[in-house]
Enzyme design. Structure first.
Site, mmCIF file in Angstrom:
data_model
loop_
_atom_site.group_PDB
_atom_site.id
_atom_site.type_symbol
_atom_site.label_atom_id
_atom_site.label_comp_id
_atom_site.label_asym_id
_atom_site.label_seq_id
_atom_site.Cartn_x
_atom_site.Cartn_y
_atom_site.Cartn_z
ATOM 1 N N THR A 1 1.868 3.368 3.409
ATOM 2 C CA THR A 1 2.780 3.008 4.356
ATOM 3 C C THR A 1 3.968 3.463 4.359
ATOM 4 O OG1 THR A 1 3.278 0.934 3.497
ATOM 5 C CG2 THR A 1 1.277 0.689 4.780
ATOM 6 N N VAL B 1 7.353 2.265 4.089
ATOM 7 C CA VAL B 1 8.138 1.492 3.458
ATOM 8 C C VAL B 1 7.995 1.824 1.828
ATOM 9 C CG1 VAL B 1 9.454 -0.529 2.482
ATOM 10 C CG2 VAL B 1 9.156 0.067 4.944
ATOM 11 N N CYS B 2 6.554 1.615 1.524
ATOM 12 C CA CYS B 2 5.961 1.540 0.352
ATOM 13 C C CYS B 2 5.967 3.147 -0.088
ATOM 14 C CB CYS B 2 4.355 1.153 0.398
ATOM 15 S SG CYS B 2 4.087 -0.417 0.915
ATOM 16 N N ASP B 3 5.801 4.219 0.627
ATOM 17 C CA ASP B 3 5.924 5.522 0.475
ATOM 18 C C ASP B 3 7.309 5.884 -0.081
ATOM 19 O OD1 ASP B 3 4.868 8.396 1.524
ATOM 20 O OD2 ASP B 3 6.960 8.352 1.600
ATOM 21 N N SER C 1 0.703 -1.230 0.139
ATOM 22 C CA SER C 1 -0.145 -0.031 -0.079
ATOM 23 C C SER C 1 0.864 1.351 0.036
ATOM 24 C CB SER C 1 -0.816 0.059 1.334
ATOM 25 O OG SER C 1 -1.527 1.475 1.313
#
Length: 173
Positions: free
Chosen positions: A62, A64-66, A59
Site C-alpha cells: 500500500t 503509505v507502507c511503501d 502491508s
C-alpha cells in the site's frame, strides 16, 4: 488469551481493537519470532547488542507502507550500527518480491503472518483485520524500548525524525 485494547486506534476512520499490551518507553523489549524472506526464523535475540528500528506496517503493497519502508531504507543507509526491520503480515515471498522491485537493501522485511507473534507481543495486531497497525519502535543494545509510536490512524504516516533521533541517541549511549 492476550489482552485486547478496543478503540485504541482507527483504521480508515473506524475504531479497531489491538491485541496485546501497549509497549512503552523504558519497557524491556518483548521477544518475538517472525519469518525472514527465506522463511528462516528471526527473533529479537538475533540482533542482540545492536540498536534496532522496527517499522511496523499493515502491508508493503500500500502507498503509505511503501513510502514508510523506503524512507527508513534511506535513513538506514546513514545509520551504521543500527538494524532496521519492517514487519508486516505480508507473506515472506511477497515481501521479497516487493523489496526487489523497490530496491530495498538496508531494511530487512520480516513477516508476522504465521502467528502474529510480533503483533501480540507489541500490542499492535488489529483483531478485526488480522493486520498489524502502523507504528515504530526503537530498541537499544540492552533490549530496552527507547521509542514507541502507535500511529492513531493506521493509514497516516508515522513520525520519521523522532525514531531516527532515538536510534542515534541510543548509539551514543
Amino acid at each position: 488469551m492476550s489482552m485486547e485494547r478496543s478503540g485504541a486506534i482507527t483504521f480508515k476512520g473506524n475504531p479497531v481493537t489491538l491485541l496485546g499490551a501497549e509497549v512503552k518507553v523504558g519497557d524491556k523489549a518483548p521477544d518475538f519470532q517472525v519469518l525472514a524472506n527465506d522463511l528462516s526464523p528471526v527473533t529479537l535475540a538475533d540482533s542482540k547488542g545492536s540498536v534496532r528500528i522496527i517499522s511496523v506496517v499493515p502491508s508493503v503493497d500500500t502507498g503509505v507502507c511503501d513510502a514508510q519502508t523506503r524512507r527508513f531504507n534511506e535513513e538506514a543507509a546513514n545509520l551504521s550500527g543500527v538494524k532496521v526491520y519492517t514487519v508486516s503480515v505480508d507473506l515472506p515471498f511477497a515481501q521479497k518480491r516487493w523489496c526487489g522491485a523497490a530496491g530495498i537493501e538496508n531494511v530487512q522485511t520480516v513477516s508476522d503472518h504465521r502467528d502474529l507473534s510480533f503483533g501480540t507481543a507489541y500490542g499492535i495486531a488489529i483483531k478485526e483485520l488480522r493486520l498489524l497497525a502502523r507504528g515504530v519502535f526503537v530498541i537499544d543494545q540492552n533490549d530496552q524500548v527507547v521509542y514507541a509510536e502507535y500511529v492513531a490512524e493506521a493509514t497516516d504516516h508515522p513520525d520519521y525524525e523522532a525514531p531516527v533521533l532515538a536510534a542515534k541517541k541510543a548509539l551514543e549511549a
